[in-house]
Design a protein around this motif. Structure first.
Motif, mmCIF file in Angstrom:
data_model
loop_
_atom_site.group_PDB
_atom_site.id
_atom_site.type_symbol
_atom_site.label_atom_id
_atom_site.label_comp_id
_atom_site.label_asym_id
_atom_site.label_seq_id
_atom_site.Cartn_x
_atom_site.Cartn_y
_atom_site.Cartn_z
ATOM 1 N N UNK A 89 -11.894 1.024 0.277
ATOM 2 C CA UNK A 89 -11.689 -0.413 0.158
ATOM 3 C C UNK A 89 -10.327 -0.757 0.748
ATOM 4 N N UNK A 90 -10.139 -2.013 1.105
ATOM 5 C CA UNK A 90 -8.925 -2.414 1.818
ATOM 6 C C UNK A 90 -7.672 -2.335 0.963
ATOM 7 N N UNK A 91 -7.804 -2.420 -0.358
ATOM 8 C CA UNK A 91 -6.608 -2.511 -1.202
ATOM 9 C C UNK A 91 -6.140 -1.175 -1.765
ATOM 10 N N UNK A 92 -6.838 -0.077 -1.475
ATOM 11 C CA UNK A 92 -6.455 1.235 -2.008
ATOM 12 C C UNK A 92 -6.369 2.253 -0.880
ATOM 13 N N UNK A 93 -5.295 3.044 -0.902
ATOM 14 C CA UNK A 93 -5.164 4.190 -0.004
ATOM 15 C C UNK A 93 -5.029 5.436 -0.875
ATOM 16 N N UNK B 151 -2.149 4.596 -3.676
ATOM 17 C CA UNK B 151 -1.318 3.429 -3.383
ATOM 18 C C UNK B 151 -2.246 2.221 -3.360
ATOM 19 N N UNK B 152 -1.953 1.225 -4.193
ATOM 20 C CA UNK B 152 -2.864 0.079 -4.279
ATOM 21 C C UNK B 152 -2.096 -1.227 -4.191
ATOM 22 N N UNK B 153 -2.743 -2.221 -3.597
ATOM 23 C CA UNK B 153 -2.088 -3.479 -3.264
ATOM 24 C C UNK B 153 -2.763 -4.663 -3.945
ATOM 25 N N UNK C 297 -6.046 -10.072 3.329
ATOM 26 C CA UNK C 297 -4.582 -10.099 3.238
ATOM 27 C C UNK C 297 -3.995 -8.699 3.051
ATOM 28 N N UNK C 298 -4.592 -7.895 2.166
ATOM 29 C CA UNK C 298 -4.002 -6.591 1.855
ATOM 30 C C UNK C 298 -4.357 -5.523 2.884
#
Length: 437
Positions: free
Chosen positions: A372-376, A412-414, A348-349
């Motif tokens: 990882x997919x949730x952190x840039x 930036x984290x989701x 999803x993120x």
């Protein structure tokens, strides 16, 4: 670990919005992934949170610092706290503690390789890793060292440096974290590897399965801090997957619980070596209800209370009664995360974070990869005219986008509560600020 100035090879394209600030569910995302159209199984979960009643709405892209708690988790904590007003109504059984451990074990592994008896309740990850560090046989090495990452978070660093010298894997262009850790493992003085799954500053990842296999081949314990990833990224722990010796995770980030606890897993092969930091009645095998019989167990002729402990990880639980307010809240939050499924959360993120990564790269910023997919993790290249991470963070905050700056990196984290609109807002501000500079 290198910084790269190009997007990842997988191209994500959003074709519809998932949810709006009205809390109404709308169309699902559709995601182009490796040229195959798939339907995302998990929708935005913003309706599970209380985030949109503020006079000054914000885009909170900072789950890696502290996630908001879902409404039902708040309700569980509130009900438990209210019971303290009338103590005779409190649940003083150990059932909530057992349920928490059982669900956490399920989150780590869907197999019987991990059970609630492999889990200890700790007040923090630093406490958990101190337990772990105290159980390592340091005497096997004349001058033992521990492999860690550069600028690794303190909770999984300071407990180890108390016992041994650190072998620090430095960031190096053209070399990822995994290669660096494996290189250090070639040294004969390595007594332990203590690393995260993803670096807390930028989300850059370690192939922990490869590291676990290398550690096992040399009989070296591996201590993983999953605080930044468990609940947000798919990972399986156990003999048939990532066979770590120790795994700890604080609960206030991607497990969506209040502050105040960390859960420690210890592989069964090592549990006999665990040394307790505290001594209390809950560690004692078959300790009865204290009000009924506990006090009568004191025997002056034998030197006090019985001390035979459990052989599993119950012997390592922190002292005191498990927090009667936190346990019901943690139980509720873990149930939610297991239901959402970390793999579906990650899917999803992923397109949300990709929007931000693409914007950063388009304007000349660099992004840590692999991630990882949730952190840039966004970095301003050395010598660039572009704003620094601190300046970018300040500009985002002015426009209602809340992120973190960690060690010179804009993080930036989701989470499941974030929307496409919030990701687009962040991307738009990055483009606007950098173009204006």
């Amino acid at each position: 670990m290198g910084w790269v100035g190009m997007p990842c090879k997988d191209i994500y394209a959003l074709t519809s919005s998932t949810c709006h600030n009205t809390h109404k569910q709308t169309n699902k995302h559709k995601l182009f992934f490796n040229n195959t159209m798939t339907q995302l199984a998990l929708e935005c979960q913003r309706h599970m949170f209380d985030l949109d009643d503020s006079d000054t709405p914000v885009a909170y892209l900072n789950a890696c610092s502290c996630s908001p708690i879902p409404t039902q988790v708040h309700e569980a904590a509130s009900q438990a706290l209210a019971a303290k007003r009338k103590p005779w109504t409190m649940d003083t059984s150990t059932s909530s503690e057992t349920h928490v451990k059982r669900i956490y074990a399920k989150l780590l592994s869907n197999s019987s390789a991990v059970s609630e008896q492999d889990i200890a309740l700790c007040p923090s990850t630093s406490y958990a890793m101190t337990l772990a560090a105290n159980s390592v046989n340091w005497a096997m090495h004349a001058n033992p060292t521990v492999v860690v990452l550069d600028q690794q978070f303190a909770s999984n660093t300071m407990p180890w440096q108390h016992h041994a010298k650190l072998r620090i894997v430095q960031r190096r262009r053209g070399r990822n974290w995994t290669d660096g850790v494996l290189e250090e493992l070639a040294n004969d003085d390595v007594a332990c590897v203590a690393i995260p799954h993803a670096h807390w500053t930028d989300g850059s990842t370690v192939d922990v399965r490869a590291v676990a296999e290398a550690c096992k081949a040399k009989s070296i314990p591996l201590a993983l801090d999953l605080t930044q990833t468990l609940g947000a990224a798919p990972i399986a722990i156990g003999p048939d997957s990532v066979d770590a010796t120790f795994v700890a995770c604080s609960v206030h980030k991607h497990l969506y619980a209040p502050y105040g606890s960390s859960l420690l897993y210890v592989a069964r092969r090592h549990q006999a070596h665990m040394r307790r930091l505290e001594f209390h009645e809950r560690q004692v095998r078959d300790w009865p209800d204290f009000d009924a019989k506990g006090a009568s167990l004191f025997d002056a002729s034998t030197g006090g209370y019985p001390t035979e402990s459990w052989t599993d990880m119950r012997k390592a639980d922190a002292g005191g009664r498990p927090n009667p307010t936190l346990m019901p809240a943690l139980h509720a939050s873990l149930e939610l995360v297991v239901g959402w499924d970390p793999r579906r959360i990650s899917e999803y993120v992923a397109p949300l974070s990709q929007l931000v990564e693409d914007a950063a790269i388009d304007v000349g910023l660099s992004v840590a990869r692999p991630r990882v997919a949730h952190i840039v993790g966004i970095h301003t290249p050395s010598g660039s005219h572009l704003p620094s991470a601190l300046e970018l963070g300040a500009e985002l905050k002015k426009r209602g986008v809340l992120v973190s700056v960690r060690c010179g990196v804009l993080r930036v984290s989701f989470g499941v509560f974030n929307t496409v609109e919030e990701a687009r807002m962040c991307a738009s501000v990055l483009r606007e600020v950098c173009v204006a500079s």
